[in-house]
Design a protein around this motif. Sequence first.
Motif, PDB file in Angstrom:
ATOM      1  N   UNK A  13     -26.796   4.665   2.208  1.00  0.00           N
ATOM      2  CA  UNK A  13     -26.260   5.362   1.040  1.00  0.00           C
ATOM      3  C   UNK A  13     -25.310   6.477   1.464  1.00  0.00           C
ATOM      4  N   UNK A  14     -25.670   7.212   2.489  1.00  0.00           N
ATOM      5  CA  UNK A  14     -24.826   8.305   2.967  1.00  0.00           C
ATOM      6  C   UNK A  14     -23.526   7.764   3.551  1.00  0.00           C
ATOM      7  N   UNK A  15     -23.607   6.678   4.300  1.00  0.00           N
ATOM      8  CA  UNK A  15     -22.413   6.077   4.882  1.00  0.00           C
ATOM      9  C   UNK A  15     -21.483   5.574   3.783  1.00  0.00           C
ATOM     10  N   UNK A  16     -22.040   4.926   2.784  1.00  0.00           N
ATOM     11  CA  UNK A  16     -21.232   4.438   1.667  1.00  0.00           C
ATOM     12  C   UNK A  16     -20.567   5.599   0.944  1.00  0.00           C
ATOM     13  N   UNK A  17     -21.312   6.655   0.703  1.00  0.00           N
ATOM     14  CA  UNK A  17     -20.758   7.836   0.036  1.00  0.00           C
ATOM     15  C   UNK A  17     -19.646   8.463   0.874  1.00  0.00           C
ATOM     16  N   UNK A  18     -19.887   8.639   2.175  1.00  0.00           N
ATOM     17  CA  UNK A  18     -18.898   9.253   3.050  1.00  0.00           C
ATOM     18  C   UNK A  18     -17.621   8.426   3.120  1.00  0.00           C
ATOM     19  N   UNK A  19     -17.761   7.103   3.246  1.00  0.00           N
ATOM     20  CA  UNK A  19     -16.572   6.244   3.293  1.00  0.00           C
ATOM     21  C   UNK A  19     -15.802   6.273   1.978  1.00  0.00           C
ATOM     22  N   UNK A  20     -16.524   6.265   0.867  1.00  0.00           N
ATOM     23  CA  UNK A  20     -15.864   6.302  -0.437  1.00  0.00           C
ATOM     24  C   UNK A  20     -15.097   7.600  -0.619  1.00  0.00           C
ATOM     25  N   UNK A  21     -15.713   8.703  -0.272  1.00  0.00           N
ATOM     26  CA  UNK A  21     -15.048  10.003  -0.417  1.00  0.00           C
ATOM     27  C   UNK A  21     -13.858  10.102   0.530  1.00  0.00           C
ATOM     28  N   UNK A  22     -14.011   9.635   1.757  1.00  0.00           N
ATOM     29  CA  UNK A  22     -12.926   9.714   2.734  1.00  0.00           C
ATOM     30  C   UNK A  22     -11.736   8.854   2.314  1.00  0.00           C
TER      31      UNK A  22
END
Length: 58
Positions: A13-22
């Motif tokens: 979930x954190x990786x998905x969030x970080x990639x989406x925001x980036x």
Amino acid sequence: MTTIAPIKGMIRKRLTFDLTVALGGGVVAAYAFWYGSHIPRVQQRDAFYAKLNAEKQE
């Protein structure tokens, strides 16, 4: 003795969030640069050379 249950899916979930925001932030920054800085400078340059060419033709 009780053990703490593992937090499942937290990293995904954190990786998905970080990639989406980036990626979203990168796209927004690219559009801001392109339409806020690059296009106006190109139009200004083209207007300068059009004016210079018109003066040269006279």
